[in-house]
Design an enzyme around this catalytic site. Structure first.
Site, PDB file in Angstrom:
ATOM      1  CE  LYS A 250      23.031  97.274  34.081  1.00 41.92           C
ATOM      2  NZ  LYS A 250      22.307  96.075  33.588  1.00 41.92           N
ATOM      3  CB  THR A 251      18.467  99.558  31.113  1.00 36.91           C
ATOM      4  OG1 THR A 251      17.822  99.100  29.932  1.00 36.91           O
ATOM      5  CG2 THR A 251      18.055 100.982  31.340  1.00 36.91           C
TER       6      THR A 251
END
Lengths: 543, 543
Positions: free
Chosen positions: B213-214
């Site tokens: 998740k980024t």
């Protein structure tokens, strides 16, 4: 096409690259109200008057005053003739402007033979300088359902001096125009009416029809229930890092956009300028209101929130108006001294107000002048001013032990974001109908009307179509000793359903988290047919 | 649910009001990759190594190093048992986080019997403090395909000291967890791997799986082609009033977002940090480049334009890094004198650079400190700094008669706008598959892997699914004399197809107006299945 006037050149050519969303919008064919689908006739209503001072309006528009508004009815026929029509965009851009133009174009293509259409470039200046582009099918195609005003660009010039009227007359004579459509806001439509009057007074054949266009929703009346007005002006209300203060550009004179955004997103605080003015609120009372809610939310464990303010908030606060007026007076009579002796010239209430303003705002009030030497109110960053004032109040409450958290305010200024998006499905349909109707009005020989499409809560086919006498929307203002015609700005009505709905909910929204994310504008699927909350409530919706 | 930790309370209840777009998204059921639709088995690949310094990584992760990455294949079966699974969100929010959680939840509901799922509240701190909420179907339903991280909220704490590991152990023991899913970026996944190692070293049954998740796209490798990464981060490139300088928040360390936005919108100028660093560009050369294009466009009649810069631009300019390093050194050794004698301590190149910086930036460099006494680089408003520097240059050119227009730069800072929107259709599908896969990996007893979904250019049913050994993504950095494991940030590759495409087009974009409006994210209709340009080009698309 020339760019000598410094305006944007046309860049959407067949070879231009579109995004997938843009391409998909190009190919959509738009529905029309039933009455525009086959033969129709234009039916006059009763003799009209004015919004105020009918005597003065009568003197200003001797050839147009009193003419009826009209509606389009099924059946009948208009003469089979070719028309030469010009179109101009006036004022700031708004989604849907291109669709008004394509609406006019499609009317001429499908309902007349051998007509010609011209687009004046760069706003009314294009009329005066005779700068135009001939609008062809290939040219117009690339702007269907697209945002922006770049097809022919806009401008903010007015046609008001005798020389300017003369220049406009020469252009419409040269192009042998049967009609001119002016797409613009309240000032531009006033100007359109002056042009219509001038052309008629000079026995010219060119008729003038206005189309309503404003981003801030202040051009509205019974017959013009909504204008080219983003029904989907959306932002995301789910950011929960500290306090965000959002200033909404498109609301210098009225708070319609702030109200619509509040109804769509349920912020913790929304300030409606018309209420501030009606209650003669002070800057102190506004900041106290904000500070109190911040403290109450902190007690409930919420050290964050969202505040919406209209860009023109300061203009609604009577004491700020007084202070600015006095400052303009003082500054007109010479420079101010650094020691502050000049402050003695302020009335005591204004002096007190000045002293509670943040230093940066004080400096802005004293240093920045417009060409007339006046304080530049529009340049004051209201959202930052409020943050600083609220910060100072919270610091005091912290010292008193009444507030225990850290406040971090984050200003946001939303401006062109709302103006330059793609038109929603509603925007596209509405604007296309406005344009189609404007051409129909010109075809039937009408002048001095504003294209009006109504019954907007119903499916498109049931929309009503007509033209409203521009003079009937007008009042006069006295400026520099002369009467000047104006279309009155439509303000948020505190007794209207949209504001009442907001007022009944804001207590709940302030302390609880009722944020709603309206999401991005949809062009397909179940969410594509949404109309805005203000309109929905005005049409009688319960929630 | 407690709010004692100051985090957002859960507010989406069955009675919560949704917008029409939100409601319509709730009801969408998501497709799964074929392999996840029926029985599957987890197949080990070959022994893995590390991204760098395998010896050091081996010492840091003695129980995990070398374990194979895995892929899911059709056929076979996993044990029929009930699982207790915890999930935590770590770091800044990104669209799609909620769908990872619903993916895990749906896996447990449909593939196991009697399983229980817990959401740790407020990030890793929730694990250490044992703050959690039991995730039920009714609770989870309201977050399906919705933006935000507010279901269980996130936090930026790390679990790294012996005491913190101890606290985490106590929590997972207390809840009898079979598995924990950590949804986060590079640091959070490094932390997930350390937890996996720690639990295994202590013979605990709790397995740990990471999910990528980024928002800024810097967690990427062959097996993790893209992460929860807005494939639709869009803004409107059609505002043509003066020059707009857009600073894109989500790119402190890498310029992926700037590159993607450039590919989607064709701005006149886009600065890619990795190129600036590779060519050792100076602040002067960057501002010269911008100024030259502004002048050339002015000559062509375009007194406006759009510039995109990554938020972390300063970090990419070597000489700025030197200056800041020297300033930190000087400031650590005492206060600076007002007369500026301290400047003699700067190297001459740094001194020159300092002198050309705008006054406000000079002050910021000298006055604002973080708790360690260092210059707060992140607080420098790069977009404003560039405007001031370009303004100064244009003033000079004006005096020399080489520039005749007025330049007005308008800074914009895009931050949470990109983080807090609704996930696109792609985001929703991708994240749901990631979550479903993470649960499958835990079900099969795996630990220390990051959930990996690939072949994303194909229809969802053909996506590949597996888990990549987290240790295989790691290298070490030496900090304070110790080796620290890190997942290397994925930077924009100057030899990659996306950058090459940009580099081949930017000359054309700079002088002509090739703006494209990607439009709002669509959930239905022909534009709903778009994937981002970076990914498309990486997968071999020609344009």
């Amino acid at each position: 096409m020339s760019t000598a006037n410094g305006n944007t050149k046309h860049d959407r050519s067949p070879s231009a690259v579109y995004s997938e969303v843009q391409s998909s919008r190009l190919q959509v064919s738009l529905p029309l109200p039933s009455v525009l689908k086959s033969s129709f006739s234009v039916v006059d209503g009763p003799k009209s008057s004015a919004a105020g001072n009918p005597d003065q309006i009568g003197k200003l528009f001797p050839n147009l005053f009193g003419q009826p508004s009209v509606s389009l009815k099924a059946g009948g026929s208009l003469p089979d003739k070719s028309l030469k029509i010009g179109v101009v965009l006036s004022g700031g851009q708004a989604p849907g402007g291109h669709n008004v133009i394509t609406g006019i174009f499609d009317y001429l293509q499908t309902r007349t033979h051998g007509s010609t259409m011209y687009g004046f470039r760069g706003g009314p200046a294009g009329i005066m300088k005779c700068k135009y582009v001939k609008l062809t099918g290939e040219f117009v195609y690339h702007y269907r359902n697209q945002g922006g005003f770049d097809m022919i660009c806009s401008g903010r010039d007015k046609i008001e001096t005798p020389e300017q009227f003369k220049a406009a007359q020469e252009t419409v004579k040269k192009l042998d125009l049967d009609g001119l459509v002016v797409i613009g806001g309240d000032d531009s439509n006033t100007n359109a009416c002056l042009l219509a009057e001038n052309f008629r007074a000079n026995n010219m054949k060119t008729r003038v029809i206005g189309c309503p266009k404003t981003i801030d929703g202040d051009l509205k009346c019974k017959e013009v229930p909504i204008n080219i007005f983003r029904n989907d002006w959306k932002f995301n209300g789910r950011c929960t890092i500290h306090w965000k203060i959002l200033s909404l550009l498109m609301g210098r004179a009225a708070s319609h956009i702030t109200l619509e955004c509040a109804l769509q997103t349920h912020p913790n605080i929304a300030i409606i300028g018309e209420e501030v003015a009606a209650q003669k609120q002070t800057l102190k009372s506004v900041t106290d209101y904000i500070t109190n809610i911040i403290c109450k939310r902190a007690e409930a464990g919420y050290n964050y929130g969202i505040i919406l303010i209209p860009e023109g908030l300061i203009d609604f606060i009577p004491e700020m108006q007084s202070l600015i007026g006095e400052l303009n007076e003082i500054l007109a009579h010479g420079p101010i001294d650094k020691e502050g002796a000049w402050k003695k010239k302020l009335r005591s209430q204004s002096h007190e107000l000045f002293e509670i303003l943040p230093k940066a705002i004080q400096e802005q009030l004293l240093l920045e002048r417009d060409p007339h030497g006046n304080v530049q109110v529009a340049k004051i960053e209201t959202e930052k001013m409020l943050i600083q004032m609220v910060e100072a109040k919270l610091d005091n409450r912290k010292k008193e032990g009444k507030y225990k958290r850290d406040f971090k305010g984050q200003p946001h200024f939303f401006g062109y974001e709302g103006r330059c998006g793609l038109p929603s499905k509603f925007d596209s349909n509405y604007c296309y109908a406005l344009g189609f109707c404007a051409a129909a009005l010109l075809h039937s020989g009408k002048t001095g009307l504003i294209s009006s499409v109504g019954n907007l809560g119903a499916p498109v086919e049931d929309w009503t179509v007509g033209g409203t006498a521009l003079t009937s929307l007008m009042d006069v203002e006295r400026r520099h000793g002369k009467f000047k015609p104006v279309i009155k700005k439509a303000m948020v009505e505190l007794e209207g359903a949209p504001f009442k709905r907001f007022a009944s909910m804001r207590g709940d929204w302030s302390l609880k988290n009722r944020y709603i994310n309206p999401g991005p504008v949809q062009f397909a699927g179940p969410s594509a047919d949404i109309i805005n909350h203000t309109l929905r409530l005005e049409l009688g919706a319960k929630a």
